[in-house]
Design a protein around this motif. Structure first.
Motif, PDB file in Angstrom:
ATOM      1  N   ALA A 159      14.317  -9.078  23.011  1.00 39.00           N
ATOM      2  CA  ALA A 159      14.343 -10.355  23.882  1.00 39.00           C
ATOM      3  C   ALA A 159      14.499  -9.667  25.337  1.00 39.00           C
ATOM      4  CB  ALA A 159      15.190 -11.315  23.382  1.00 39.00           C
ATOM      5  N   ALA A 160      15.452  -8.929  25.402  1.00 32.56           N
ATOM      6  CA  ALA A 160      16.010  -8.334  26.666  1.00 32.56           C
ATOM      7  C   ALA A 160      14.665  -7.613  27.344  1.00 32.56           C
ATOM      8  CB  ALA A 160      17.281  -7.490  26.516  1.00 32.56           C
ATOM      9  N   ALA A 161      14.061  -6.807  26.802  1.00 27.42           N
ATOM     10  CA  ALA A 161      13.053  -5.743  27.076  1.00 27.42           C
ATOM     11  C   ALA A 161      11.793  -6.743  27.554  1.00 27.42           C
ATOM     12  CB  ALA A 161      12.614  -4.858  25.912  1.00 27.42           C
ATOM     13  N   ALA A 162      11.628  -7.912  27.173  1.00 27.04           N
ATOM     14  CA  ALA A 162      10.398  -8.728  27.510  1.00 27.04           C
ATOM     15  C   ALA A 162      10.139  -8.856  29.031  1.00 27.04           C
ATOM     16  CB  ALA A 162      10.537 -10.074  27.122  1.00 27.04           C
ATOM     17  N   PRO A 163      11.112  -9.334  29.894  1.00 32.17           N
ATOM     18  CA  PRO A 163      11.055  -9.388  31.247  1.00 32.17           C
ATOM     19  C   PRO A 163      10.574  -8.078  31.759  1.00 32.17           C
ATOM     20  CG  PRO A 163      13.086 -10.363  30.636  1.00 32.17           C
ATOM     21  CD  PRO A 163      12.568  -9.679  29.499  1.00 32.17           C
ATOM     22  N   LEU A 164      11.260  -7.018  31.471  1.00 31.62           N
ATOM     23  CA  LEU A 164      10.791  -5.720  32.076  1.00 31.62           C
ATOM     24  C   LEU A 164       9.131  -5.192  31.787  1.00 31.62           C
ATOM     25  CD1 LEU A 164      14.021  -3.554  31.215  1.00 31.62           C
ATOM     26  CD2 LEU A 164      13.520  -4.917  33.383  1.00 31.62           C
ATOM     27  N   ALA A 165       8.890  -5.704  30.625  1.00 34.49           N
ATOM     28  CA  ALA A 165       7.370  -5.615  29.941  1.00 34.49           C
ATOM     29  C   ALA A 165       6.569  -6.203  31.201  1.00 34.49           C
ATOM     30  CB  ALA A 165       7.257  -5.739  28.577  1.00 34.49           C
ATOM     31  N   LEU A 166       6.869  -7.504  31.392  1.00 30.23           N
ATOM     32  CA  LEU A 166       6.215  -8.372  32.203  1.00 30.23           C
ATOM     33  C   LEU A 166       6.051  -7.714  33.527  1.00 30.23           C
ATOM     34  CD1 LEU A 166       7.330 -11.956  31.099  1.00 30.23           C
ATOM     35  CD2 LEU A 166       5.445 -10.980  30.429  1.00 30.23           C
TER      36      LEU A 166
END
Length: 242
Positions: A167-174
């Motif tokens: 879940a924490a990696a999702a904003p960075l992927a965006l």
């Protein structure tokens, strides 16, 4: 106290900056000279004698690295004092987490839109546009890091660390997806292999700078109050095991 954290940050910055300056002097500068010569040869031009001696360039690189490290360390110390209560994870890992967020904000996310450019290459965008994109990308990076921390803390309350980390990696992927919409590119310069090598050297150098800054800061914290950091580590293990 804020002053103690600031002192540790400046001390860690001096260590990291000096090492980074040595990297510039011993590795990056020779590569830049080689890239520039390759660019001249690739463009069928003749390079003249360097206007500044190698020793002067090396000294300037070391001095600039130390100065940059001191400024970065001071900001790191203040940021750690203000943000440490909000950082998730074990106490010993918090300097590294903050360093990762700092790298992503200052360099990582902006480089997704505007990667480092090898000497001799010409930007497709004008300077004003690049500065605006870079500043905007830094704000996006800071927001993404904040959302990552919030997502981790929210999900970790009910789920495993793996799910929380995802879940924490999702904003960075965006951020990575959003960077595809930014028009960028270069023209001219050295051969592609040398340009790629220079780009990765810059990236690895910055990662090393932030990692060394975090490691030195953590070491100075342990020296200043070894019992407190040990107690925090034991508490984190007890919490994780319960």
């Amino acid at each position: 106290m804020l002053l103690d954290s600031l002192r540790r940050g400046v001390g860690a910055g001096a260590i990291a900056g000096g090492t980074y300056g040595a990297l510039l002097a011993l590795v990056v500068n020779p590569l830049v000279s080689h890239v520039e010569r390759a660019g001249h040869d690739h463009g069928h031009a003749h390079a003249g004698e360097p206007a500044v001696s190698a020793a002067t360039t090396a000294a300037a690189s070391v001095g600039g690295g130390v100065l940059w490290g001191l400024l970065l360390g001071a900001g790191f110390g203040v940021a750690f004092y203000l943000l440490e209560p909000a950082l998730p994870g074990a106490d010993a890992a918090k300097p590294y987490l903050l360093a990762a967020a700092g790298f992503l904000t200052v360099s990582g996310v902006p480089w997704l839109a505007l990667p480092p450019v090898a000497p001799g290459a010409e930007h497709a965008l004008d300077t004003g546009t690049r500065l605006a994109i870079y500043a905007g990308a830094m704000l996006v990076g800071a927001a993404a890091c904040t959302l990552s921390v919030l997502a981790y803390r929210r999900v970790r309350a009910d789920r495993s660390r793996v799910v929380a980390a995802t879940a924490a990696a999702a904003p960075l992927a965006l951020c990575a997806l959003a960077s595809l919409a930014v028009p960028s590119g270069t023209a001219g310069g050295p051969p592609a292999a040398l340009a790629t090598a220079f780009r990765w050297l810059v990236v690895v150098g910055q990662i090393g700078l932030w990692a060394l800054l975090a490691g030195a800061f953590a070491h100075l914290r342990r020296r200043a109050d070894p019992d407190a950091t040990l107690d925090a580590f034991e508490d984190s293990r007890t919490t994780a095991g319960s």
